[in-house]
Motif scaffolding. Structure first.
Motif, PDB file in Angstrom:
ATOM      1  N   GLU A  47     141.823   1.812  83.480  1.00 35.40           N
ATOM      2  CA  GLU A  47     141.894   1.271  84.835  1.00 35.40           C
ATOM      3  C   GLU A  47     143.198   1.712  85.490  1.00 35.40           C
ATOM      4  O   GLU A  47     144.282   1.453  84.972  1.00 35.40           O
ATOM      5  N   PHE A  48     143.062   2.366  86.634  1.00 35.52           N
ATOM      6  CA  PHE A  48     144.223   2.796  87.409  1.00 35.52           C
ATOM      7  C   PHE A  48     144.415   1.852  88.599  1.00 35.52           C
ATOM      8  O   PHE A  48     143.459   1.560  89.315  1.00 35.52           O
ATOM      9  N   TYR A  49     145.641   1.403  88.792  1.00 41.32           N
ATOM     10  CA  TYR A  49     145.981   0.614  89.973  1.00 41.32           C
ATOM     11  C   TYR A  49     146.905   1.467  90.842  1.00 41.32           C
ATOM     12  O   TYR A  49     148.006   1.832  90.423  1.00 41.32           O
ATOM     13  N   GLY A  50     146.438   1.793  92.041  1.00 39.41           N
ATOM     14  CA  GLY A  50     147.182   2.693  92.906  1.00 39.41           C
ATOM     15  C   GLY A  50     147.968   1.972  93.976  1.00 39.41           C
ATOM     16  O   GLY A  50     148.330   0.812  93.853  1.00 39.41           O
ATOM     17  N   GLN A  51     148.212   2.683  95.056  1.00 41.81           N
ATOM     18  CA  GLN A  51     148.966   2.142  96.177  1.00 41.81           C
ATOM     19  C   GLN A  51     148.233   2.449  97.476  1.00 41.81           C
ATOM     20  O   GLN A  51     147.408   3.357  97.537  1.00 41.81           O
ATOM     21  N   LYS A  52     148.514   1.673  98.514  1.00 43.89           N
ATOM     22  CA  LYS A  52     147.983   1.943  99.840  1.00 43.89           C
ATOM     23  C   LYS A  52     149.041   2.715 100.622  1.00 43.89           C
ATOM     24  O   LYS A  52     150.202   2.308 100.663  1.00 43.89           O
ATOM     25  N   ILE A  53     148.644   3.821 101.225  1.00 45.84           N
ATOM     26  CA  ILE A  53     149.637   4.650 101.905  1.00 45.84           C
ATOM     27  C   ILE A  53     149.501   4.636 103.425  1.00 45.84           C
ATOM     28  O   ILE A  53     150.295   5.258 104.118  1.00 45.84           O
ATOM     29  N   ASN A  54     148.507   3.928 103.928  1.00 46.88           N
ATOM     30  CA  ASN A  54     148.301   3.900 105.384  1.00 46.88           C
ATOM     31  C   ASN A  54     148.593   2.531 105.996  1.00 46.88           C
ATOM     32  O   ASN A  54     148.103   2.215 107.083  1.00 46.88           O
ATOM     33  N   PRO A  94     151.203   0.197 107.810  1.00 46.82           N
ATOM     34  CA  PRO A  94     152.474   0.308 108.540  1.00 46.82           C
ATOM     35  C   PRO A  94     153.586  -0.495 107.877  1.00 46.82           C
ATOM     36  O   PRO A  94     153.370  -1.604 107.391  1.00 46.82           O
ATOM     37  N   ASN A  95     154.778   0.104 107.834  1.00 49.30           N
ATOM     38  CA  ASN A  95     155.993  -0.528 107.305  1.00 49.30           C
ATOM     39  C   ASN A  95     155.928  -0.834 105.813  1.00 49.30           C
ATOM     40  O   ASN A  95     156.786  -1.518 105.280  1.00 49.30           O
ATOM     41  N   GLU A  96     154.901  -0.340 105.139  1.00 51.37           N
ATOM     42  CA  GLU A  96     154.787  -0.543 103.692  1.00 51.37           C
ATOM     43  C   GLU A  96     155.467   0.620 102.967  1.00 51.37           C
ATOM     44  O   GLU A  96     155.274   1.788 103.313  1.00 51.37           O
TER      45      GLU A  96
END
Length: 272
Positions: free
Chosen positions: A181-188, A190-192
């Protein structure tokens, strides 16, 4: 490996790809189900492409600095796909490799758990002996440059996630299945804060290739042909131009596609 009708002889040698608009399995939230058939090479390539186009990926070229911002590090995902296809138990019928893509994670599940003599703790550390369930497939993948037979696939995946600044994947197994299981990131958002990985291409490109990058950035449209690039860089050699563009494509700067028998190159990196 290379047959045209692989599933006629090995009905379970396919991949079920499920895309959910939710964080857990839910038939109501199932957006798309895709069955991937074909030989093993095509299955890996197709699954990888589906993951790439259904996750967030941005490449920014600032001069000769290539910055990759991805929901998941794609080299780790590709390694996991290769491992699943190479090490699944093909004697287990009516059970396929399953890929489940959720909003917050990606799961790859293959039939066949840990082999006898392989300990999970040793596997995660890369300290186990190389034991192969499918030695012929592993041998062929090794010769094709897909993998090494040294049994370091899991360590490669873990190191790729760490290099990207993300948590290592969750790995579980029993006698009948292996799941990562891969847990990624959100790249879209704002301000994150977005984790990224940068590579200086200065040492990887020749002087002529660097010039070619500048021509693509400054003079060519978002989609162009081989002859456009040849005119731009001032070369009459189709072989030289093709080698340049093939290298740029491998770096994620371009993507090629055949349109009316002509090869069209499209910029997929943000060139600054």
């Amino acid at each position: 490996m290379f047959g045209k009708d692989t599933q006629e002889f090995f009905p379970s040698s396919k991949i079920n790809f499920l895309i959910y608009s939710w964080n857990e399995p839910d038939e109501i939230k199932l957006k798309q189900r895709i069955v991937i058939n074909g030989d093993l090479i095509k299955e890996i390539d197709r699954a990888f492409e589906l993951i790439r186009i259904n996750t967030e990926n941005i490449i920014v070229m600032e001069g000769l600095k290539r910055t990759e911002m991805s929901q998941y590090p794609l080299d780790a995902i590709r390694e996991a796909l290769i491992n699943a296809v190479a090490h699944r138990d093909y004697s287990i019928h009516n059970s396929d490799i399953v890929i489940r893509l959720f909003d917050n994670k990606l799961e790859i599940i293959n039939p066949g758990g840990l082999l006898e003599g392989v300990d999970m703790e040793q596997l995660l550390k890369g300290e186990h002996h190389s034991i192969r369930r499918n030695p012929t497939i592993s041998f062929l993948f090794d010769n094709l440059g897909f993998m090494e037979q040294s049994g370091n696939g899991i360590r490669v995946i873990i190191n790729a996630m760490k290099k990207f600044g993300l948590n290592v994947p969750n790995i579980s197994a029993d006698k009948s299945y292996f799941k990562i299981e891969f847990y990624g990131q959100k790249i879209n958002i704002p301000n994150e804060k977005v984790l990224s990985f940068s590579t200086d291409l200065t040492k990887l490109l020749s002087t002529k290739e660097k010039f070619g990058i500048s021509i693509i950035k400054e003079k060519l449209s978002d989609e162009f042909l081989l002859k456009d690039y040849m005119v731009g860089v001032g070369t009459k050699s189709r072989i030289t131009a093709r080698n340049h563009l093939k290298k740029f494509e491998s770096m994620g700067i371009l993507k090629s596609n055949k349109v009316n028998k002509s090869l069209v190159f499209k910029k997929i990196a943000h060139l600054i």
